[in-house]
Write an enzyme that holds these catalytic residues in place. Sequence first.
Site, PDB file in Angstrom:
ATOM      1  N   ASP A  23       0.708  -1.327   0.171  1.00  0.00           N
ATOM      2  CA  ASP A  23      -0.242   0.117  -0.149  1.00  0.00           C
ATOM      3  C   ASP A  23       0.779   1.308   0.059  1.00  0.00           C
ATOM      4  O   ASP A  23       0.552   1.976   1.063  1.00  0.00           O
ATOM      5  CB  ASP A  23      -0.954  -0.152   1.269  1.00  0.00           C
ATOM      6  N   HIS A 246       9.647   0.211   8.405  1.00  0.00           N
ATOM      7  CA  HIS A 246       9.033  -0.985   8.626  1.00  0.00           C
ATOM      8  C   HIS A 246       8.978  -2.072   7.671  1.00  0.00           C
ATOM      9  O   HIS A 246       9.564  -3.206   7.594  1.00  0.00           O
ATOM     10  CB  HIS A 246       7.576  -0.894   8.919  1.00  0.00           C
TER      11      HIS A 246
END
Length: 318
Positions: A23, A246
């Site tokens: 995303d 991340h």
Amino acid sequence: HHHRGREDGCLTMTAPAIVLDCDPGIDDAFAIFCALRHTELLALTTVDGNVDVENTTRNARYLLDLAGAPSVPVHRGASRPIRSTSQHARQVHGPSGLGLVDVPDVAAPEAATSAVDALLALSERDGLMVVATGPLTNLALAIEQDRSFADRVGPVHWMGGAIDAGNVTATAEFNSWHDADAVEVCLRAGLELTTYGLDLTRQVRMGTHHTAALRRKRSRTAILAADLLDYYEAHGTQDGLGQPMHDPCAVLGVTHPQLFSYERAPIVVSTQAETRGQTTIASADDSSAGSITLARSVDADAVITEIMRAAEHPLANG
Ligand code: BDR
Ligand code: CA
């Protein structure tokens, strides 16, 4: 070592074939560059998460184009979580999802098939791995559409979850919280899941001196990466340590597993309002728990070195 075809004495290994479900998203952009450099990237599938799927899809196509890989297919995925409404993270990733970049529409068209159809088709392929760096909506939909998908699909490496503190609520990590029902579907289906949660990814910080180093590299992707990192740094927690990078962890866990240590644990996810998305290690006899592998520690310096190289030259091997 994962050098391909280099005459430096390293064992030549074939790059793992992956689908990256993402995303983008600032840290997703870095994950895409890592995937281009170190995997055989079969496809990107996009999902609603940091921003809406219109933007994550446009961003994915733009990032591939910028990196010189416009032929990697981009399959548009879910436009909202499986059973809830979406809440984006524009405050972290910017209005377009890529900071302040005004993302152009690129020439390479979006793939004709949906993310779920692409995942179902590609799961027939032996040795396929899925790396997921967004909410697990597409994977949950694939499971709900075809129960045998969970057995067919190879290992799934996911950036998500948090054992200690969350980032979107006190206890929940964003990807897990955004579609907690999808996490539950994946755990119950017995996907072969390895997670890179906040406890791990908070150890991998990038900040202003990485931005400066990227700007000196001058490649198109390095300059974009510097712009993204600047935005991310300005809108994140200011503790002087930089921001957690991340998503590249889940890609590098596949390509550089020697830089991580892993542990098996039974995991449950909360779908209750108060604690939505919280992931906890369950007792061994909890039948609702999915037995997964947790990445527990990481050689952060080595991982950052790989992220920097990939952002500079996503198409170079090694
Ligand atoms: C995760 O949520 C998103 O905002 C990031 O891209 C990452 O995948 C971190 O919680
Ligand atoms: Ca993401």
